[in-house]
Design a protein around this motif. Structure first.
Motif, PDB file in Angstrom:
ATOM      1  N   UNK A   1      27.090  41.711 -19.242  1.00  0.00           N
ATOM      2  CA  UNK A   1      28.259  40.867 -19.495  1.00  0.00           C
ATOM      3  C   UNK A   1      27.912  39.383 -19.388  1.00  0.00           C
ATOM      4  N   UNK A   2      27.102  39.036 -18.412  1.00  0.00           N
ATOM      5  CA  UNK A   2      26.765  37.620 -18.210  1.00  0.00           C
ATOM      6  C   UNK A   2      25.726  37.172 -19.225  1.00  0.00           C
TER       7      UNK A   2
ATOM      8  N   UNK B   1      30.778  37.417 -21.190  1.00  0.00           N
ATOM      9  CA  UNK B   1      31.249  37.755 -22.538  1.00  0.00           C
ATOM     10  C   UNK B   1      32.679  38.270 -22.510  1.00  0.00           C
ATOM     11  N   UNK B   2      32.977  39.087 -21.513  1.00  0.00           N
ATOM     12  CA  UNK B   2      34.304  39.707 -21.451  1.00  0.00           C
ATOM     13  C   UNK B   2      35.418  38.682 -21.266  1.00  0.00           C
ATOM     14  N   UNK B   3      35.098  37.494 -20.731  1.00  0.00           N
ATOM     15  CA  UNK B   3      36.113  36.440 -20.596  1.00  0.00           C
ATOM     16  C   UNK B   3      36.593  35.923 -21.942  1.00  0.00           C
ATOM     17  N   UNK B   4      35.809  36.171 -22.991  1.00  0.00           N
ATOM     18  CA  UNK B   4      36.136  35.674 -24.328  1.00  0.00           C
ATOM     19  C   UNK B   4      36.344  36.807 -25.333  1.00  0.00           C
ATOM     20  N   UNK B   5      36.720  37.978 -24.837  1.00  0.00           N
ATOM     21  CA  UNK B   5      36.938  39.136 -25.699  1.00  0.00           C
ATOM     22  C   UNK B   5      35.687  39.477 -26.514  1.00  0.00           C
TER      23      UNK B   5
ATOM     24  N   UNK C   1      39.653  31.720 -29.673  1.00  0.00           N
ATOM     25  CA  UNK C   1      40.974  31.267 -29.258  1.00  0.00           C
ATOM     26  C   UNK C   1      41.215  31.334 -27.759  1.00  0.00           C
ATOM     27  N   UNK C   2      40.211  31.698 -26.980  1.00  0.00           N
ATOM     28  CA  UNK C   2      40.332  31.815 -25.523  1.00  0.00           C
ATOM     29  C   UNK C   2      39.567  30.654 -24.896  1.00  0.00           C
ATOM     30  N   UNK C   3      40.232  29.913 -24.019  1.00  0.00           N
ATOM     31  CA  UNK C   3      39.630  28.738 -23.387  1.00  0.00           C
ATOM     32  C   UNK C   3      39.382  29.009 -21.911  1.00  0.00           C
ATOM     33  N   UNK C   4      38.162  28.716 -21.467  1.00  0.00           N
ATOM     34  CA  UNK C   4      37.782  28.886 -20.069  1.00  0.00           C
ATOM     35  C   UNK C   4      36.992  27.653 -19.615  1.00  0.00           C
TER      36      UNK C   4
END
Length: 192
Positions: free
Chosen positions: A179-180, A165-169, A130-133
């Motif tokens: 993380x990348x 990864x953290x950008x999308x929970x 549900x998170x858009x980047x």
């Protein structure tokens, strides 16, 4: 009424004189040759590669005018790591939470073209949980031609991009697990 008829005639004449609009070709993914995978550093020991087996995509291409668009849908349930246990962990609410968020989507906002109608990058919006980047995928290979066995026009590409990864929970266990991550898309599509 005469003015309306004159206006209609003028409009029809201008349409006949206008240059032909280039056709937009629409391609549907070949499910046997389309998938997405991602790679990440695991505890510093190795680079792990996991994939999604069910990826669908529709591509619109206007090579003459160097325009295009793509919509991609990834079935998160189709994640395949080679380990049933790890597949279950990634599907759980610890990571992808497949029960609440069964689909990952990518919708392009722009195709970047190079020489000879080569697509060199695709910019778009990636939605995970549900998170858009915004994400830019660098196209490392692009080719359109007549499919030698199916005798239909076909296009294929390989593309890659990086996300956190953290950008999308999905940032659990950062920094132990980096993380990348690097995304890879492999797609072949046949003209409708």
């Amino acid at each position: 009424m005469k003015k309306m008829k004159k206006l209609l005639v003028a409009l029809l004449c201008s349409l006949m004189l206008a240059p032909a609009i280039a056709a937009v070709d629409v391609y549907e993914h070949d499910p046997d040759h389309t998938f997405a995978f991602f790679e990440f550093n695991h505890l510093g020991f190795s680079t792990q590669r996991d994939r999604f087996d069910k990826v669908s995509a529709t591509v619109s291409l206007d090579l003459e005018n160097q325009m295009g668009s793509v919509e991609v849908s990834i079935d998160v349930q189709s994640i395949s790591t080679g380990s049933l246990l790890f597949d279950q962990v990634l599907r759980s609410d610890m990571f992808f939470d497949v029960d609440r968020f069964p689909v990952i989507t990518f919708k392009s906002t722009q195709f970047i073209f190079g020489t000879l109608d080569n697509v060199t990058a695709v910019q778009g919006n990636l939605t995970v949980k549900g998170i858009t980047r915004p994400v830019t995928l660098t196209v490392t290979h692009f080719k359109c031609m007549m499919h030698p066995m199916l005798r239909k026009p076909a296009c294929g590409l390989n593309a890659t991009g990086k996300v956190r990864r953290s950008d999308f929970n999905l940032g659990r266990f950062v920094p132990l697990i980096r993380d990348e991550i690097t995304l890879h898309v492999v797609m072949e599509a046949l003209k409708r």
